[in-house]
Design a protein around this motif. Structure first.
Motif, PDB file in Angstrom:
ATOM      1  N   ASP A  72       0.823  -1.202   0.000  1.00  0.00           N
ATOM      2  CA  ASP A  72       0.000   0.000   0.000  1.00  0.00           C
ATOM      3  C   ASP A  72       0.875   1.278   0.000  1.00  0.00           C
ATOM      4  OD1 ASP A  72      -2.511   1.005  -0.233  1.00  0.00           O
ATOM      5  OD2 ASP A  72      -2.880   1.136   1.917  1.00  0.00           O
ATOM      6  N   GLY A  73       1.917   1.263  -0.827  1.00  0.00           N
ATOM      7  CA  GLY A  73       2.771   2.442  -0.977  1.00  0.00           C
ATOM      8  C   GLY A  73       3.893   2.550   0.040  1.00  0.00           C
ATOM      9  N   GLU A  74       3.948   1.638   1.006  1.00  0.00           N
ATOM     10  CA  GLU A  74       4.939   1.719   2.091  1.00  0.00           C
ATOM     11  C   GLU A  74       5.987   0.611   1.894  1.00  0.00           C
ATOM     12  OE1 GLU A  74       4.512   3.949   4.690  1.00  0.00           O
ATOM     13  OE2 GLU A  74       6.254   3.227   5.815  1.00  0.00           O
ATOM     14  N   ASP A  75       7.261   1.004   1.774  1.00  0.00           N
ATOM     15  CA  ASP A  75       8.308  -0.010   1.632  1.00  0.00           C
ATOM     16  C   ASP A  75       8.545  -0.670   2.992  1.00  0.00           C
ATOM     17  OD1 ASP A  75      10.589  -1.532   1.291  1.00  0.00           O
ATOM     18  OD2 ASP A  75      11.476  -0.125  -0.134  1.00  0.00           O
ATOM     19  N   VAL A  76       8.168  -1.938   3.092  1.00  0.00           N
ATOM     20  CA  VAL A  76       8.221  -2.635   4.386  1.00  0.00           C
ATOM     21  C   VAL A  76       9.394  -3.610   4.456  1.00  0.00           C
ATOM     22  CG1 VAL A  76       5.724  -2.439   4.726  1.00  0.00           C
ATOM     23  CG2 VAL A  76       6.640  -4.476   3.618  1.00  0.00           C
ATOM     24  N   THR A  77      10.257  -3.594   3.418  1.00  0.00           N
ATOM     25  CA  THR A  77      11.321  -4.601   3.314  1.00  0.00           C
ATOM     26  C   THR A  77      12.200  -4.630   4.562  1.00  0.00           C
ATOM     27  OG1 THR A  77      11.374  -3.885   1.010  1.00  0.00           O
ATOM     28  CG2 THR A  77      12.976  -5.552   1.673  1.00  0.00           C
ATOM     29  N   ALA A  78      12.522  -3.459   5.076  1.00  0.00           N
ATOM     30  CA  ALA A  78      13.462  -3.411   6.196  1.00  0.00           C
ATOM     31  C   ALA A  78      12.745  -3.232   7.540  1.00  0.00           C
ATOM     32  CB  ALA A  78      14.458  -2.277   5.974  1.00  0.00           C
ATOM     33  N   TYR A  79      11.438  -3.427   7.561  1.00  0.00           N
ATOM     34  CA  TYR A  79      10.684  -3.267   8.814  1.00  0.00           C
ATOM     35  C   TYR A  79      11.193  -4.227   9.894  1.00  0.00           C
ATOM     36  CZ  TYR A  79       6.731  -0.148   7.757  1.00  0.00           C
ATOM     37  OH  TYR A  79       5.948   0.935   7.497  1.00  0.00           O
ATOM     38  N   GLY A  80      11.248  -3.764  11.107  1.00  0.00           N
ATOM     39  CA  GLY A  80      11.582  -4.622  12.243  1.00  0.00           C
ATOM     40  C   GLY A  80      10.301  -5.221  12.822  1.00  0.00           C
ATOM     41  N   ALA A  81      10.486  -6.088  13.837  1.00  0.00           N
ATOM     42  CA  ALA A  81       9.346  -6.817  14.408  1.00  0.00           C
ATOM     43  C   ALA A  81       8.257  -5.863  14.913  1.00  0.00           C
ATOM     44  CB  ALA A  81       9.831  -7.721  15.526  1.00  0.00           C
ATOM     45  N   ARG A  82       8.684  -4.748  15.531  1.00  0.00           N
ATOM     46  CA  ARG A  82       7.679  -3.837  16.104  1.00  0.00           C
ATOM     47  C   ARG A  82       6.854  -3.156  15.016  1.00  0.00           C
ATOM     48  NH1 ARG A  82       9.668   0.664  19.999  1.00  0.00           N
ATOM     49  NH2 ARG A  82       8.480   2.031  18.673  1.00  0.00           N
ATOM     50  N   GLN A  83       7.560  -2.741  13.953  1.00  0.00           N
ATOM     51  CA  GLN A  83       6.839  -2.094  12.846  1.00  0.00           C
ATOM     52  C   GLN A  83       5.856  -3.071  12.198  1.00  0.00           C
ATOM     53  OE1 GLN A  83      10.632  -0.824  11.125  1.00  0.00           O
ATOM     54  NE2 GLN A  83       9.640   1.108  10.605  1.00  0.00           N
ATOM     55  N   TRP A  84       6.299  -4.335  12.089  1.00  0.00           N
ATOM     56  CA  TRP A  84       5.388  -5.332  11.515  1.00  0.00           C
ATOM     57  C   TRP A  84       4.165  -5.540  12.396  1.00  0.00           C
ATOM     58  CZ3 TRP A  84       4.212  -6.988   7.043  1.00  0.00           C
ATOM     59  CH2 TRP A  84       5.166  -6.990   6.027  1.00  0.00           C
ATOM     60  N   ARG A  85       4.396  -5.584  13.712  1.00  0.00           N
ATOM     61  CA  ARG A  85       3.262  -5.767  14.633  1.00  0.00           C
ATOM     62  C   ARG A  85       2.257  -4.643  14.447  1.00  0.00           C
ATOM     63  NH1 ARG A  85       6.670  -7.833  18.423  1.00  0.00           N
ATOM     64  NH2 ARG A  85       7.067  -5.816  19.362  1.00  0.00           N
ATOM     65  N   GLU A  86       2.796  -3.423  14.333  1.00  0.00           N
ATOM     66  CA  GLU A  86       1.899  -2.265  14.163  1.00  0.00           C
ATOM     67  C   GLU A  86       1.151  -2.335  12.840  1.00  0.00           C
ATOM     68  OE1 GLU A  86       4.106   1.372  14.868  1.00  0.00           O
ATOM     69  OE2 GLU A  86       4.416   0.649  16.917  1.00  0.00           O
ATOM     70  N   LEU A  87       1.884  -2.720  11.798  1.00  0.00           N
ATOM     71  CA  LEU A  87       1.266  -2.818  10.476  1.00  0.00           C
ATOM     72  C   LEU A  87       0.144  -3.852  10.482  1.00  0.00           C
ATOM     73  CD1 LEU A  87       1.824  -1.764   7.463  1.00  0.00           C
ATOM     74  CD2 LEU A  87       2.753  -4.035   7.115  1.00  0.00           C
ATOM     75  N   ARG A  88       0.425  -5.009  11.120  1.00  0.00           N
ATOM     76  CA  ARG A  88      -0.593  -6.066  11.173  1.00  0.00           C
ATOM     77  C   ARG A  88      -1.800  -5.593  11.984  1.00  0.00           C
ATOM     78  NH1 ARG A  88       3.640  -9.682  12.615  1.00  0.00           N
ATOM     79  NH2 ARG A  88       4.676 -10.352  10.730  1.00  0.00           N
ATOM     80  N   ARG A  89      -1.502  -4.882  13.074  1.00  0.00           N
ATOM     81  CA  ARG A  89      -2.594  -4.375  13.910  1.00  0.00           C
ATOM     82  C   ARG A  89      -3.462  -3.403  13.115  1.00  0.00           C
ATOM     83  NH1 ARG A  89      -0.205  -2.114  19.044  1.00  0.00           N
ATOM     84  NH2 ARG A  89       0.430  -4.263  19.242  1.00  0.00           N
ATOM     85  N   GLY A  90      -2.816  -2.636  12.227  1.00  0.00           N
ATOM     86  CA  GLY A  90      -3.556  -1.688  11.379  1.00  0.00           C
ATOM     87  C   GLY A  90      -4.517  -2.396  10.436  1.00  0.00           C
ATOM     88  N   GLY A  91      -4.255  -3.680  10.170  1.00  0.00           N
ATOM     89  CA  GLY A  91      -5.195  -4.466   9.380  1.00  0.00           C
ATOM     90  C   GLY A  91      -5.145  -4.212   7.882  1.00  0.00           C
ATOM     91  N   VAL A  92      -4.048  -3.609   7.375  1.00  0.00           N
ATOM     92  CA  VAL A  92      -3.939  -3.367   5.929  1.00  0.00           C
ATOM     93  C   VAL A  92      -3.869  -4.686   5.179  1.00  0.00           C
ATOM     94  CG1 VAL A  92      -2.400  -2.458   4.127  1.00  0.00           C
ATOM     95  CG2 VAL A  92      -2.829  -1.119   6.189  1.00  0.00           C
ATOM     96  N   VAL A  93      -3.090  -5.626   5.743  1.00  0.00           N
ATOM     97  CA  VAL A  93      -2.953  -6.929   5.097  1.00  0.00           C
ATOM     98  C   VAL A  93      -3.365  -8.021   6.085  1.00  0.00           C
ATOM     99  CG1 VAL A  93      -0.464  -6.892   5.604  1.00  0.00           C
ATOM    100  CG2 VAL A  93      -1.332  -8.510   3.959  1.00  0.00           C
ATOM    101  N   GLN A  94      -4.134  -8.963   5.591  1.00  0.00           N
ATOM    102  CA  GLN A  94      -4.588 -10.076   6.432  1.00  0.00           C
ATOM    103  C   GLN A  94      -4.308 -11.376   5.705  1.00  0.00           C
ATOM    104  OE1 GLN A  94      -5.662  -9.732   9.430  1.00  0.00           O
ATOM    105  NE2 GLN A  94      -6.761  -7.812   9.639  1.00  0.00           N
ATOM    106  N   TYR A  95      -4.370 -12.486   6.421  1.00  0.00           N
ATOM    107  CA  TYR A  95      -4.100 -13.758   5.753  1.00  0.00           C
ATOM    108  C   TYR A  95      -5.005 -14.857   6.281  1.00  0.00           C
ATOM    109  CZ  TYR A  95      -1.154 -13.958   9.886  1.00  0.00           C
ATOM    110  OH  TYR A  95      -0.694 -13.883  11.169  1.00  0.00           O
ATOM    111  N   VAL A  96      -5.192 -15.837   5.420  1.00  0.00           N
ATOM    112  CA  VAL A  96      -6.000 -17.018   5.754  1.00  0.00           C
ATOM    113  C   VAL A  96      -5.165 -18.239   5.379  1.00  0.00           C
ATOM    114  CG1 VAL A  96      -8.097 -18.306   5.168  1.00  0.00           C
ATOM    115  CG2 VAL A  96      -8.174 -15.814   5.287  1.00  0.00           C
ATOM    116  N   PHE A  97      -5.014 -19.160   6.321  1.00  0.00           N
ATOM    117  CA  PHE A  97      -4.236 -20.362   6.062  1.00  0.00           C
ATOM    118  C   PHE A  97      -5.118 -21.488   5.533  1.00  0.00           C
ATOM    119  CE2 PHE A  97      -1.761 -18.384   9.556  1.00  0.00           C
ATOM    120  CZ  PHE A  97      -0.538 -18.286   8.920  1.00  0.00           C
ATOM    121  N   GLN A  98      -4.446 -22.516   5.001  1.00  0.00           N
ATOM    122  CA  GLN A  98      -5.159 -23.710   4.546  1.00  0.00           C
ATOM    123  C   GLN A  98      -5.947 -24.335   5.696  1.00  0.00           C
ATOM    124  OE1 GLN A  98      -2.626 -26.657   2.744  1.00  0.00           O
ATOM    125  NE2 GLN A  98      -4.117 -28.285   3.005  1.00  0.00           N
TER     126      GLN A  98
END
Ligand SMILES: Nc1ncnc2c1ncn2[C@@H]1O[C@H](COP(=O)(O)OP(=O)(O)OP(=O)(O)O)[C@@H](O)[C@H]1O
Length: 277
Positions: A72-98
């Motif tokens: 969504d326009g944000e380069d997340v390649t170098a994100y650390g664990a905390r930034q990822w947690r925040e991003l996931r909490r924001g709910g921009v990207v979600q996932y469903v497993f098998q």
């Protein structure tokens, strides 16, 4: 670029390796894939081709050795664990497993599972409960299931709850890793129908499967992963109707529902001989 046309996912030149220095093995090589808002992309490939690794890298669970991931326009390649947690909490990207049991906490009721992602985002309890109730019909579920635990549901119901949980926050992108592979054919058809309907809400879907037949009816575009490389990406009807890469031709030939008759043994052997070792 306006947000309307900006890709919701833009993966460029992605390399992923597993293993330590001595046992290092390349699993993805030079993978580039872009997903537009509201688009459904089917990612297909045989077991071990790297599909889940690509999904896990996009979700920040695996770190690439080269390339970039822009969400969504944000380069997340170098994100650390905390930034990822925040991003996931924001709910921009979600996932469903098998296996829906991996997406759902076995100790949470259906209602708690569905309201949790909304509460985490700051939605009030009353609003979250109302949103969950209004979402249920979209995944063909009824309110009487809200008090149950995942273990008290059928496999098909569980997967529909997992889909609802991923979509209830109105994400921009949902990655579904083999979402129908573990279901019987009636539940598979139902979940595919639900996903087709949910596309109308404008969410982008990346639908991972080893089965071209499951993906062909729902995807706008199909991306074919073979031994860690994307060998073909195109409009679903072109990939199915005029497959170019020998591996894609093999896949189409092996799916009798997509072709009048499956490829015979000699044809399959000829296509296999064309594949890079
Ligand atoms: N954590 C890991 N450590 C080391 N190797 C791994 C790890 N995860 C996956 N692999 C290997 O990487 C390759 C790609 O695996 P991946 O799970 O991405 O493939 P896939 O296409 O999703 O397969 P499937 O359809 O069976 O799920 C496989 O050879 C697998 O054994």
């Amino acid at each position: 670029m306006s947000t309307g046309t900006r890709p919701v996912l833009d993966v460029t030149g992605l390399d992923v390796h597993y293993g330590g220095r001595r046992r290092r093995r390349r699993v993805l090589h030079g993978v580039s894939l872009s997903v537009a808002p509201g688009e459904t992309v089917g990612l297909i490939g045989e077991t071990g081709s790297g599909k889940s690794t690509l999904a896990r890298t996009v979700l920040g669970l695996v770190r690439p050795t080269a390339g970039s991931v822009v969400l969504d326009g944000e380069d997340v390649t170098a994100y650390g664990a905390r930034q990822w947690r925040e991003l996931r909490r924001g709910g921009v990207v979600q996932y469903v497993f098998q296996d829906p049991l991996r997406s759902l906490d076995p100790d949470l009721t259906v209602e708690a599972s569905l309201t949790e992602p909304l509460l985490v985002r700051g939605t009030s309890r009353a609003e979250a409960a109302a949103r969950v109730r209004s979402f249920l019909p979209r995944v063909r579920l009824t309110e009487d299931l809200l008090g149950r635990l995942p273990g008290e549901l059928s496999g098909g119901q569980r997967q529909r709850i997992a889909v609802a949980r991923a979509l209830v926050t109105d994400p921009r992108l949902v990655i579904l890793d083999e979402p129908v592979s573990a279901l019987d054919s009636a539940n598979r058809v139902q979940v595919l129908e639900i996903l087709k309907e949910l596309r109308a809400s404008g969410v982008a879907l990346v639908f991972i499967s080893h089965d071209l037949g499951s993906v062909a009816g729902i995807a706008d575009r199909i991306a074919v992963l073979y031994r860690g490389e994307l060998v073909e990406v195109g409009a679903a009807r072109d990939v199915v109707g005029r497959p170019e890469h020998p591996y894609t031709r093999l896949l189409v030939g092996s799916a009798p529902t997509l072709r009048g008759a499956p490829a015979d043994r000699a044809e399959r052997a000829a296509l296999r001989a064309l594949l890079p070792a």
